[in-house]
Design a protein around this motif. Structure first.
Motif, PDB file in Angstrom:
ATOM      1  N   SER A 100       0.869  -1.194   0.000  1.00 35.41           N
ATOM      2  CA  SER A 100       0.000   0.000   0.000  1.00 35.41           C
ATOM      3  C   SER A 100       0.898   1.233   0.000  1.00 35.41           C
ATOM      4  CB  SER A 100      -0.938   0.031   1.207  1.00 35.41           C
ATOM      5  OG  SER A 100      -0.212   0.182   2.401  1.00 35.41           O
ATOM      6  N   ASP A 114     -10.551   6.185  -9.876  1.00 34.75           N
ATOM      7  CA  ASP A 114      -9.856   5.479 -10.948  1.00 34.75           C
ATOM      8  C   ASP A 114      -8.414   5.169 -10.559  1.00 34.75           C
ATOM      9  OD1 ASP A 114     -12.108   5.606 -12.594  1.00 34.75           O
ATOM     10  OD2 ASP A 114     -11.536   7.582 -13.377  1.00 34.75           O
ATOM     11  N   ASP A 156      -9.134   2.485  -5.446  1.00 36.71           N
ATOM     12  CA  ASP A 156     -10.474   1.941  -5.247  1.00 36.71           C
ATOM     13  C   ASP A 156     -11.147   2.571  -4.009  1.00 36.71           C
ATOM     14  OD1 ASP A 156     -12.284  -0.306  -3.877  1.00 36.71           O
ATOM     15  OD2 ASP A 156     -12.216  -0.655  -6.050  1.00 36.71           O
ATOM     16  N   TYR A 194     -10.392   1.065  -0.588  1.00 32.84           N
ATOM     17  CA  TYR A 194      -9.104   1.413  -0.001  1.00 32.84           C
ATOM     18  C   TYR A 194      -9.094   2.860   0.489  1.00 32.84           C
ATOM     19  CZ  TYR A 194      -7.415  -3.001  -1.942  1.00 32.84           C
ATOM     20  OH  TYR A 194      -7.237  -4.334  -2.231  1.00 32.84           O
ATOM     21  N   ARG A 250      -1.880   4.008  -3.887  1.00 36.99           N
ATOM     22  CA  ARG A 250      -1.607   2.909  -4.816  1.00 36.99           C
ATOM     23  C   ARG A 250      -1.792   1.578  -4.099  1.00 36.99           C
ATOM     24  NH1 ARG A 250       3.714   2.647  -8.787  1.00 36.99           N
ATOM     25  NH2 ARG A 250       3.115   0.773  -9.967  1.00 36.99           N
ATOM     26  N   SER A 251      -2.372   0.619  -4.803  1.00 39.06           N
ATOM     27  CA  SER A 251      -2.567  -0.718  -4.256  1.00 39.06           C
ATOM     28  C   SER A 251      -1.998  -1.740  -5.227  1.00 39.06           C
ATOM     29  CB  SER A 251      -4.055  -0.985  -4.015  1.00 39.06           C
ATOM     30  OG  SER A 251      -4.772  -0.950  -5.254  1.00 39.06           O
ATOM     31  N   HIS A 252      -2.011  -2.999  -4.817  1.00 41.19           N
ATOM     32  CA  HIS A 252      -1.530  -4.091  -5.662  1.00 41.19           C
ATOM     33  C   HIS A 252      -2.688  -5.050  -5.902  1.00 41.19           C
ATOM     34  CE1 HIS A 252       0.750  -7.633  -6.997  1.00 41.19           C
ATOM     35  NE2 HIS A 252       1.754  -6.818  -7.244  1.00 41.19           N
ATOM     36  N   THR A 253      -2.825  -5.533  -7.105  1.00 45.02           N
ATOM     37  CA  THR A 253      -3.985  -6.371  -7.459  1.00 45.02           C
ATOM     38  C   THR A 253      -4.016  -7.671  -6.658  1.00 45.02           C
ATOM     39  OG1 THR A 253      -2.708  -7.281  -9.303  1.00 45.02           O
ATOM     40  CG2 THR A 253      -4.210  -5.454  -9.776  1.00 45.02           C
ATOM     41  N   LYS A 254      -2.851  -8.168  -6.227  1.00 44.62           N
ATOM     42  CA  LYS A 254      -2.819  -9.451  -5.524  1.00 44.62           C
ATOM     43  C   LYS A 254      -2.487  -9.323  -4.033  1.00 44.62           C
ATOM     44  CE  LYS A 254      -1.472 -12.366  -9.468  1.00 44.62           C
ATOM     45  NZ  LYS A 254      -0.460 -13.315  -9.969  1.00 44.62           N
ATOM     46  N   HIS A 255      -1.620  -8.414  -3.700  1.00 44.13           N
ATOM     47  CA  HIS A 255      -1.032  -8.442  -2.359  1.00 44.13           C
ATOM     48  C   HIS A 255      -1.615  -7.429  -1.369  1.00 44.13           C
ATOM     49  CE1 HIS A 255       1.701 -11.277  -3.948  1.00 44.13           C
ATOM     50  NE2 HIS A 255       2.438 -10.429  -4.654  1.00 44.13           N
ATOM     51  N   THR A 256      -2.506  -6.544  -1.805  1.00 42.94           N
ATOM     52  CA  THR A 256      -3.002  -5.506  -0.903  1.00 42.94           C
ATOM     53  C   THR A 256      -4.164  -6.019  -0.062  1.00 42.94           C
ATOM     54  OG1 THR A 256      -2.335  -3.723  -2.373  1.00 42.94           O
ATOM     55  CG2 THR A 256      -4.022  -3.209  -0.737  1.00 42.94           C
TER      56      THR A 256
END
Length: 657
Positions: A436, A460, A463, A466, A499-505
């Motif tokens: 994150s 955009d 999310d 978040y 900013r986030s991560h599609t798998k790890h956040t």
């Protein structure tokens, strides 16, 4: 049916609880009058109150009088429990201020009077202990001089019909009501017009009726109540068919540890099994009402329905807290009295720390004048309070309810921190399989604003879930400043990027990056140390003005001469709690008891001796493990920490001012 909630206020030892007991006996709400010195009053129901002989907790009694429904709320008179008295103002339709004929207008009398006036509540004065003085003439002059020129003594020996013929009263009304003035001059005002005129003046605080008697001897109570019942009006009947709205003014836990939420209904009706919604930290919590209760002291009766104007308890709710409003989730009750002191709490060796914290959190819910803090780094528990007697009561509460003996250190001033200019704060959290990143803009706000959050970040980019996690993280803990570790206040936190991560956040990742962004921003900011201030009103013989002016300046205060009648001067101003906290005793000493002062909490402002306080605190923000200033990045499959001053160079997204 007319519904009225009224509170009884007084300086300590003015006879407030005795007055309340006598009144309840007169209207038939109780069959036997209790006495404070006997420890058997209905409203001082707690063991601590009965042992000390003072009111600590606001308590209530409901009764019906000639087809009207009344709720009497008895409030604490001691300065240390002013927050409890102040909270009751939020639910009152009228207030009775009891003044001792032997003591006159005391310091706390002034404080209570100004709070009631500021809240816009219709006020009645009852002069108690009149059997102990020969004349009230000097006291009437003091009331007019120190409180208001709108006081009007009422001769309760006559009927309301006879009083409406009183020329002094009618001239008082005509002088404050232009429309009535014409009818008065033409001598054609009807009884209804006179009555409506006096009721309107009382509602607008342009008339403060004053009546007298002796509560201990039961003199003047019946006559006072007759005029009070006649002159007080409410309009809740007009709100009965509206949607339900109400405000929470108190939380209590009974002997069975059932949580009671005390509510004043403003409009509409409520029944058991109805749903109430609490909005808290950006989340919505719907809950079902279990029981509705009308309280008389500690005893209660269950109700099948409550309606606009009622004051009652609800069981079955766990989310509402003091200030919660139902039906208008954006509104919130505010307090003027806030903790200005902090003490450390010590508990017996072997006692589970989490048990102590759980107990203190319950007491914190009941008394927002307390604020509990746990310092993980030093493994210490602190409690913030208004005064020393509050600490004594807190330790007694813990022992009486839970059988634990705790000790509290002498209270110290509670300092807070804010910032001088906008600054960007950056936080990154990326241990293995977590991610994150947050960009926050911290902006200074006016004094008393607290912490505010908003987002300028597009959905955009980050999310909404978040973004909500960032929002919650801003409010779910009290953030520390970097000068002394004092609570951060008066800052607007703006989410400008993330900013986030599609798998790890995960949601918890943004809690970490948000808190680190706040701390990183504070390390870069110009921080300001704040201390609590009092507003004061001195009433002092003019011969001592020179001494007073010198002392105020020496104690870092500011003042103005509000009035000077020749013999007595009124000096108004403000100054630090730290320098004025013990000044009342000094004032009484050099004026030989002829001077008085009223103190009321007046928010936080620039500390008058910041260097000295910062040095004494010895706080190092970099080593505070519970509030890290660094961020965590990932390289070659492993997380590593980056010091706060190097974080901007490592950020994946960076927005500057």
């Amino acid at each position: 049916m007319k519904r009225v909630t009224f509170g009884v206020f007084a300086h300590v030892d003015a006879g407030k609880t005795t007055f309340s007991e006598e009144l309840l006996y007169h209207v038939g709400a109780i069959r036997r009058k209790g006495r404070v010195d006997h420890g058997d009053t209905l409203l001082d129901a707690d063991e601590i109150e009965r042992k000390r002989g003072i009111t600590v907790f606001a308590n209530q009694a409901t009764f019906t009088y000639e087809a009207s429904h009344y709720t009497l709320i008895d409030t604490p008179g001691h300065l240390d429990f002013s927050a409890e008295a102040e909270r009751m103002l939020t639910v009152l339709d009228a207030a009775i201020l009891v003044i001792s004929a032997t003591d006159g207008v005391q310091a706390h009398t002034l404080t209570l009077f100004h709070l009631i006036q500021k809240a816009g509540i219709p006020l009645f004065l009852f002069i108690n202990k009149c059997d102990m003085v020969l004349s009230l003439d000097n006291l009437y002059f003091e009331l007019s001089d120190k409180l208001s020129h709108d006081i009007l003594p009422i001769d309760t020996k006559v009927s309301s019909e006879e009083w409406l013929m009183n020329e002094e009263a009618l001239l008082f009304l005509a002088d404050r009501d232009d429309d009535f003035m014409l009818k008065y001059l033409e001598e054609n005002a009807t009884r209804q017009e006179k009555t409506a005129g006096f009721r309107t003046l009382i509602r607008k605080q342009k008339l403060i009726p004053v009546m007298a008697g002796s509560a201990l001897k039961g003199e003047g109570i019946e006559e006072f109540w007759r005029f009070f019942d006649w002159l007080v009006q409410t309009d809740y009947a007009d709100q009965a068919d509206e949607p339900f709205t109400g405000c929470v003014y108190k939380i209590r836990y009974d002997d069975k540890q059932t949580r009671i939420t005390y509510v004043k209904a403003i409009s509409g009706k409520l029944r058991p099994r109805d749903e109430l919604v609490t909005k808290k930290n950006g989340e919505i919590h719907p809950e079902k009402v279990n029981e509705l209760r009308f309280y008389n002291g500690n005893a209660y009766t269950q109700a099948e329905e409550v309606q606009a104007g009622d004051v009652f308890g609800i069981t079955g709710l766990k989310y509402p807290e003091y200030g919660t409003t139902f039906g208008d989730e954006d509104a919130r009750l505010m307090m003027h009295f806030k903790p200005a002191f902090q003490a450390e709490i010590h508990f017996p060796v072997g006692t589970d720390k989490n048990t102590i914290l759980r107990i203190l959190r319950i007491l914190e819910e009941e008394e927002p004048g307390y604020a509990v803090e746990y310092d993980h780094a030093r493994d210490l528990i602190f409690v913030n309070v208004l005064g020393k007697i509050q600490l004594e009561v807190l330790s007694q509460l813990v022992e009486n309810r839970y059988g634990l003996k705790v000790q509290l250190t002498s209270p110290k001033i509670l300092y807070k921190e804010t910032i001088a200019h906008p600054v960007m704060g950056y936080g990154h959290f990326e241990p293995l399989r977590h991610y994150s990143e947050v960009n926050l803009r911290l902006e200074p706000l006016p004094r008393g604003s607290g912490i505010v959050f908003c987002s300028e970040c597009s959905v955009d980019i980050l999310d909404p879930n978040y973004q909500n996690a960032v929002h919650r993280s801003v409010f779910e803990k009290e953030h520390k400043g970097v000068l002394t570790g004092g609570p951060l206040t008066d800052v607007k936190m703006v989410l400008v990027n993330g900013r986030s991560h599609t798998k790890h956040t995960e949601g918890g990742d943004f809690r970490e990056s948000t808190c680190r962004a706040i701390r990183q921003g504070l390390m870069r900011a110009e921080s300001i140390l704040l201390e609590p201030y009092y507003h004061f009103d001195f009433f002092i013989p003019t011969e001592f003005l020179g001494r007073l002016f010198s002392d105020i300046q020496m104690n870092a205060g500011e003042f103005s001469l509000a009035s000077d009648t020749g013999a007595l001067a009124h000096v108004s101003g403000r100054g630090p709690v730290q320098t004025f906290g013990e000044y009342q005793q000094e004032l009484l000493s050099y004026t030989k008891g002829n001077g008085s002062v009223s103190f009321i909490f007046d928010g936080y402002d620039h500390c008058h001796n910041p260097e000295e306080v910062i040095a004494a605190a010895g706080y190092d923000p970099v080593t505070d493990v519970d509030n890290p200033t660094h961020s965590v990045f990932c390289s070659h499959g492993a997380g590593f920490t980056v010091p706060w001053d190097q974080v901007p160079d490592m950020m994946h997204t960076l927005i500057t001012l």
